[in-house]
Design a protein around this motif. Structure first.
Motif, PDB file in Angstrom:
ATOM      1  N   SER A  58      32.602  38.202  17.902  1.00 42.39           N
ATOM      2  CA  SER A  58      33.958  38.766  17.944  1.00 42.39           C
ATOM      3  C   SER A  58      34.646  38.621  16.597  1.00 42.39           C
ATOM      4  O   SER A  58      35.392  39.519  16.166  1.00 42.39           O
ATOM      5  N   ASP A 164      33.518  45.278  21.936  1.00 43.89           N
ATOM      6  CA  ASP A 164      33.281  43.847  22.129  1.00 43.89           C
ATOM      7  C   ASP A 164      32.992  43.559  23.603  1.00 43.89           C
ATOM      8  O   ASP A 164      33.917  43.429  24.398  1.00 43.89           O
ATOM      9  N   GLU A 165      31.733  43.465  23.962  1.00 43.78           N
ATOM     10  CA  GLU A 165      31.287  43.198  25.330  1.00 43.78           C
ATOM     11  C   GLU A 165      32.029  44.060  26.355  1.00 43.78           C
ATOM     12  O   GLU A 165      32.546  43.548  27.355  1.00 43.78           O
TER      13      GLU A 165
HETATM   14 MG    MG Z   1      33.285  37.151  21.685  1.00 44.29          MG
END
Ligand code: MG
Ligand code: ADP
Length: 261
Positions: A58, A164-165
């Motif tokens: 991240s 991000d995910e």
């Molecule tokens: Mg992360």
């Protein structure tokens, strides 16, 4: 809109979009979230950052998005690139309709809804939500909310999309569908994607390159090429090639976690 899958040019023939050069990021308290990260992103890449939690995925994404500055090193852009960002939570405004949510990036640029209504309709059609333009987020399933979030990131046709995910909270069937759809959308809008995940299976299905990262300090351990042609669908997901690639990525991830493969 029809997808015309292009034969990807070899990576050496595609222009560089962005380069991270020996980037360090340290936080107060001495946490080294990233150490000496190098990454070259070429136009049209689908890159996954794969690694255990805390390895700086991240942080890398937020540095690329310009939300933070590197402590050391540089991020060099080839020209100005518009960026779209998608987080794990869809982060929609609950009081606004789907189309008002997708309008947000334009509103932040001072545009009026009527000027960009067509772009918004196109983005909603892209993600299959044209019939839900006037719905509110609470009326949608988790997968549909994520589609809205992706439409919002793509509505301005950014060159680079950072994710991000984004599918981590979704059930497996929805995730598989969104994985396949995402590849199609990327192709349609001709974008470059950097995708954060801790799922080996997801990274192999989506990417042409996987950057495996390790923690403490966050760093790049190795890069794996996923040498399988696009378009990819269920046939790829159930192929022997896919299984072999997943074994390779899984071994690298175990190494990143300091465990025997
Ligand atoms: Mg992360
Ligand atoms: P990942 O996304 O791979 O799980 P992160 O990039 O979120 O990892 O975090 C990397 C490391 O940096 C972790 O140890 C995390 O606790 C730390 N970290 C992240 N953001 C901050 C922050 N704003 N302040 C202090 N430490 C942070």
């Amino acid at each position: 809109m029809v997808v015309t899958w292009r034969r990807p040019k070899p990576i050496g023939e595609r222009p560089v979009l962005m380069r991270m050069e020996a980037v360090d990021k340290a936080f107060r308290g001495g946490i080294v979230a990233l150490r000496e990260m190098d990454l070259s992103v070429h136009e049209g890449d689908f890159i996954s950052l794969l690694g255990p939690s805390g390895c700086g995925k991240s942080t890398a994404l937020r540095l690329i998005a310009g939300l933070m500055r590197p402590t050391r090193g540089a991020i060099r852009w080839q020209g100005a690139a518009e960026i779209g960002v998608v987080f794990q939570e869809p982060t929609l405004m609950p009081w606004a309709t789907v189309e008002e949510n997708v309008f947000l990036p334009f509103r932040l640029k001072g545009r009026r809804f009527v000027e960009v209504a067509e772009d918004i309709a196109l983005a909603l059609r892209l993600v299959g939500l044209e019939r839900f333009a006037r719905a509110y987020p609470r009326e949608l399933s988790g997968g549909m909310r994520m589609r809205v979030s992706i439409a919002r990131a793509m509505v301005t046709r950014p060159k680079l999309i950072l994710m991000d995910e984004p599918f981590a909270a979704l059930d497996e069937i929805t995730r598989h569908k969104l994985n396949a759809d995402l590849l199609e959308w990327k192709e349609k809008i001709d974008a470059t994607v950097i995708f954060v995940t801790h799922s080996v299976f997801e990274s192999v299905f989506l990417s042409d390159r996987i950057v495996v990262m390790a923690a403490r300090p966050g760093r790049v351990l190795r890069e794996l090429a996923v040498d399988a042609p696009y378009p990819r669908g269920e046939a790829f997901r159930t192929s022997a090639d896919y299984a072999a690639l997943c074994r390779g990525a899984s071994a690298a991830l175990h190494e990143a976690m300091g465990e025997p493969a």
